[in-house]
Design a protein around this motif. Structure first.
Motif, PDB file in Angstrom:
ATOM      1  N   ASP A 252      26.284 -34.183  -0.103  1.00 19.16           N
ATOM      2  CA  ASP A 252      26.481 -33.982   1.333  1.00 19.16           C
ATOM      3  C   ASP A 252      25.168 -33.797   2.090  1.00 19.16           C
ATOM      4  O   ASP A 252      25.152 -33.241   3.192  1.00 19.16           O
ATOM      5  N   THR A 253      24.070 -34.274   1.541  1.00 18.47           N
ATOM      6  CA  THR A 253      22.782 -34.093   2.206  1.00 18.47           C
ATOM      7  C   THR A 253      22.698 -34.857   3.522  1.00 18.47           C
ATOM      8  O   THR A 253      22.026 -34.404   4.450  1.00 18.47           O
ATOM      9  N   LEU A 254      23.370 -36.009   3.626  1.00 15.90           N
ATOM     10  CA  LEU A 254      23.336 -36.751   4.896  1.00 15.90           C
ATOM     11  C   LEU A 254      24.031 -35.972   6.006  1.00 15.90           C
ATOM     12  O   LEU A 254      23.557 -35.943   7.153  1.00 15.90           O
ATOM     13  N   ILE A 255      25.123 -35.327   5.692  1.00 22.47           N
ATOM     14  CA  ILE A 255      25.849 -34.534   6.684  1.00 22.47           C
ATOM     15  C   ILE A 255      25.005 -33.328   7.103  1.00 22.47           C
ATOM     16  O   ILE A 255      24.891 -33.018   8.295  1.00 22.47           O
ATOM     17  N   LYS A 256      24.405 -32.664   6.133  1.00 22.00           N
ATOM     18  CA  LYS A 256      23.551 -31.520   6.447  1.00 22.00           C
ATOM     19  C   LYS A 256      22.345 -31.957   7.283  1.00 22.00           C
ATOM     20  O   LYS A 256      21.948 -31.252   8.214  1.00 22.00           O
ATOM     21  N   GLY A 257      21.780 -33.111   6.964  1.00 20.12           N
ATOM     22  CA  GLY A 257      20.656 -33.632   7.744  1.00 20.12           C
ATOM     23  C   GLY A 257      21.056 -33.943   9.182  1.00 20.12           C
ATOM     24  O   GLY A 257      20.293 -33.676  10.114  1.00 20.12           O
ATOM     25  N   ASP A 258      22.241 -34.517   9.367  1.00 18.94           N
ATOM     26  CA  ASP A 258      22.737 -34.791  10.723  1.00 18.94           C
ATOM     27  C   ASP A 258      22.937 -33.511  11.513  1.00 18.94           C
ATOM     28  O   ASP A 258      22.620 -33.443  12.705  1.00 18.94           O
ATOM     29  N   LYS A 259      23.469 -32.478  10.871  1.00 16.08           N
ATOM     30  CA  LYS A 259      23.674 -31.198  11.549  1.00 16.08           C
ATOM     31  C   LYS A 259      22.346 -30.583  11.970  1.00 16.08           C
ATOM     32  O   LYS A 259      22.205 -30.077  13.092  1.00 16.08           O
ATOM     33  N   ILE A 260      21.364 -30.624  11.088  1.00 12.67           N
ATOM     34  CA  ILE A 260      20.049 -30.072  11.411  1.00 12.67           C
ATOM     35  C   ILE A 260      19.407 -30.862  12.545  1.00 12.67           C
ATOM     36  O   ILE A 260      18.838 -30.289  13.473  1.00 12.67           O
TER      37      ILE A 260
END
Length: 127
Positions: free
Chosen positions: A101-109
């Motif tokens: 889920d790193t892409l989702i976390k990156g989008d949130k950041i």
């Protein structure tokens, strides 16, 4: 001194390439309805275990991700059988699939940083 491009790194790259091809072309399960990307493969030093991290194109429902991971983890023996034919290794590693889920976390950041920048520009223009 350790080599800068060790055997385990090369095998992990080959596993990543071959597993993504197997999931895309050889796995014909109608329950898998989303596009799957192999984002990373971590392999143990003795090359007996591999953690395969997957990202999904359509992640609107987390339950679909869980179901797809269960389906893929149940089809590991089939995937390993095809890997035996594609790769010339003495031991094909045991595979476990994980959700990445790193892409989702990156989008949130990224979204949070953009809102902070907008807020700072707004407060600077007021003062």
């Amino acid at each position: 001194m350790e080599k800068s491009f060790s055997r385990s790194i090369r095998i992990a790259q080959e596993l990543k390439k071959n597993i993504s091809q197997i999931i895309q072309f050889s796995l014909k399960d109608p329950r898998i309805v989303t596009m799957i990307t192999v984002s990373q493969v971590k392999i143990s030093k003795d090359l007996s275990h591999a953690q395969v991290f997957l990202s999904f194109f359509d992640i609107n429902q987390l339950s679909n991700v869980k179901k797809t991971l269960i389906i893929l983890n149940k089809s590991i023996s089939y995937i390993r059988k095809i890997l035996c034919k594609k790769m010339k290794l003495r031991i094909i590693p045991n595979i476990i699939f994980y959700y990445d889920d790193t892409l989702i976390k990156g989008d949130k950041i990224s979204f949070l940083l953009k809102t902070i920048i907008k807020h700072n520009k707004y407060t600077d223009s007021i003062s």
